[in-house]
Design a protein around this motif. Structure first.
Motif, short mmCIF file in Angstrom:
data_model
loop_
_atom_site.label_atom_id
_atom_site.label_comp_id
_atom_site.label_asym_id
_atom_site.label_seq_id
_atom_site.Cartn_x
_atom_site.Cartn_y
_atom_site.Cartn_z
N LYS A 214 0.84 -1.20 0.00
CA LYS A 214 0.00 0.00 0.00
C LYS A 214 0.88 1.25 0.00
O LYS A 214 1.87 1.32 0.72
CB LYS A 214 -0.89 -0.01 1.24
CG LYS A 214 -1.89 1.10 1.30
CD LYS A 214 -2.78 0.94 2.53
CE LYS A 214 -3.81 2.02 2.62
NZ LYS A 214 -4.61 1.91 3.83
N GLU B 50 0.32 5.63 -0.10
CA GLU B 50 -0.59 6.78 -0.08
C GLU B 50 0.22 8.05 -0.33
O GLU B 50 1.41 8.10 -0.06
CB GLU B 50 -1.30 6.89 1.28
CG GLU B 50 -2.26 5.76 1.56
CD GLU B 50 -2.91 5.87 2.93
OE1 GLU B 50 -2.70 6.87 3.64
OE2 GLU B 50 -3.62 4.92 3.30
N TYR B 51 -0.48 9.07 -0.84
CA TYR B 51 0.17 10.32 -1.23
C TYR B 51 -0.44 11.50 -0.48
O TYR B 51 -1.62 11.49 -0.16
CB TYR B 51 0.02 10.55 -2.73
CG TYR B 51 0.65 9.47 -3.57
CD1 TYR B 51 1.95 9.61 -4.02
CD2 TYR B 51 -0.05 8.32 -3.91
CE1 TYR B 51 2.55 8.61 -4.79
CE2 TYR B 51 0.54 7.32 -4.67
CZ TYR B 51 1.83 7.48 -5.10
OH TYR B 51 2.42 6.50 -5.85
#
Length: 144
Positions: free
Chosen positions: A124, A126-127
Motif C-alpha cells: 500500500k 498513499e500520497y
C-alpha cells in the motif's frame, strides 16, 4: 501615445515574466515530487529483504529530519506535514502495525538478527493531497 504604448508593453512583459515563473516553478516542483516518489514506488508489490527494508526506513527517517517534520512525545513523526513519510510493517494479520520509529528505537541490529532471512512486500502506498508526494508505505511480512 508612445508613453502609453511603453507602459502597456512593460505591464505585459511583467505579467509574462510572472506567469512564466509560475509555470516553471510548478513544473520543477512536479518533477522533484516524481523523482522523490520513484525512490519509494520501486518497492510497491515487490518482495524485499529485511536489509532493504531497514534502508528504506533509514531513508524515510532521514527525509523526515531534512524536511523538519515534528515528532510526538513518543518520538513518532506527525503525519499532517505535507512532506512527511510514514512506514508501517505488519508481521501477521492478528497483530497491529509496527511504525518505522519503533524498529529504529528498538535497534536495527536486533531487527536484522530476528528477520535476517525474512521477506517483506509493500502492498500500500498513499500520497499527500497537496504535494502529491508519498506519505505512507505499508509493508507486510511474507516469509521467513
Amino acid at each position: 501615445m508612445k508613453k502609453n504604448f511603453v507602459i502597456i508593453l512593460t505591464f505585459f512583459m511583467i505579467l509574462l515574466a510572472i506567469v512564466s515563473y509560475y509555470v516553471y516553478n510548478t513544473r520543477r516542483i512536479k518533477s522533484l515530487s516524481e523523482n522523490y516518489n520513484k525512490t519509494y514506488e520501486n518497492y510497491l508489490n515487490k518482495e524485499i529483504s529485511a536489509a532493504d527494508l531497514i534502508s528504506i526506513i533509514n531513508k524515510a527517517i532521514d527525509d523526515n529530519e531534512k524536511n523538519g517534520v515534528p515528532k510526538k512525545e513518543n518520538s513518532i513523526y506527525y503525519e499532517e506535514n505535507e512532506n512527511s513519510i510514514k512506514i508501517e510493517i505488519s508481521f501477521s494479520e492478528e497483530h497491529s502495525h509496527v511504525p518505522m520509529e519503533s524498529i529504529s528505537q528498538q535497534g536495527i541490529q536486533a531487527f536484522m538478527q530476528a528477520f535476517q532471512t525474512a521477506l517483506f512486500k509493500c502492498t500500500k502506498v498513499e500520497y499527500h493531497p497537496k504535494t502529491n508526494r508519498i506519505k505512507y508505505l505499508y509493508f507486510e511480512y511474507t516469509q521467513n
